[in-house]
Motif scaffolding. Sequence first.
Motif, short mmCIF file in Angstrom:
data_model
loop_
_atom_site.label_atom_id
_atom_site.label_comp_id
_atom_site.label_asym_id
_atom_site.label_seq_id
_atom_site.Cartn_x
_atom_site.Cartn_y
_atom_site.Cartn_z
N GLY A 136 -40.10 11.75 -34.72
CA GLY A 136 -39.76 10.66 -33.82
C GLY A 136 -39.95 11.09 -32.38
N ASP A 137 -40.17 10.14 -31.54
CA ASP A 137 -40.38 10.43 -30.13
C ASP A 137 -39.03 10.61 -29.45
N LYS A 138 -38.89 11.67 -28.65
CA LYS A 138 -37.62 11.97 -27.99
C LYS A 138 -37.84 12.07 -26.49
N GLU A 139 -36.83 11.63 -25.76
CA GLU A 139 -36.88 11.78 -24.32
C GLU A 139 -35.46 11.73 -23.77
N ASN A 140 -35.23 12.47 -22.69
CA ASN A 140 -33.94 12.44 -22.01
C ASN A 140 -34.07 11.60 -20.76
N PHE A 141 -33.10 10.72 -20.54
CA PHE A 141 -33.10 9.86 -19.36
C PHE A 141 -31.92 10.23 -18.47
N PRO A 142 -32.12 10.21 -17.15
CA PRO A 142 -31.04 10.56 -16.23
C PRO A 142 -30.13 9.37 -15.93
N THR B 37 -24.69 14.20 -20.93
CA THR B 37 -23.67 14.37 -19.88
C THR B 37 -23.27 12.95 -19.44
N ASP B 38 -22.38 12.86 -18.47
CA ASP B 38 -21.97 11.54 -17.97
C ASP B 38 -23.14 10.75 -17.40
N SER B 39 -24.17 11.46 -16.99
CA SER B 39 -25.30 10.77 -16.36
C SER B 39 -26.65 11.09 -17.00
N SER B 40 -26.63 11.46 -18.28
CA SER B 40 -27.91 11.66 -18.97
C SER B 40 -27.75 11.33 -20.46
N THR B 41 -28.83 10.77 -21.01
CA THR B 41 -28.82 10.29 -22.39
C THR B 41 -30.10 10.71 -23.10
N LYS B 42 -29.96 11.19 -24.30
CA LYS B 42 -31.11 11.54 -25.15
C LYS B 42 -31.46 10.33 -26.00
N ILE C 71 -38.59 0.99 -22.45
CA ILE C 71 -37.21 1.35 -22.08
C ILE C 71 -37.19 1.89 -20.65
N GLU C 72 -38.12 2.78 -20.35
CA GLU C 72 -38.20 3.34 -18.99
C GLU C 72 -38.38 2.25 -17.94
#
Length: 105
Positions: free
Chosen positions: A18-24, A75-80, A101-102
Amino acid sequence: VAPDSAPQSVSEDKFVAGDKENFPENIDQVHQAALTALESEGLFILQDNLGLGEASILAEYASGEKVKVSMKTLTDSSTKVKIRVGVLGDELKSLTVMDAIEQHL
């Protein structure tokens, strides 16, 4: 020839997983962006779960192919975010959903 085949299999492993990315952004923002993105791509939302520190959305293309978007707080400000399209995975569609999504963040 062998060195060329190794990176290709690594790429295929990543794709199958699956494609994974972390968003701030926090999970609430990413979850809302994912819902909006899936709907804007013409998918039907089948399930939508938002809990403490994690969320998941199950959606479906008109063709019946399913898409699962899983989100987890880092974290409080990042999501995988992990996206899985179909049973075996579809890299192009996964990337299209991730890009959407981005765009909605």
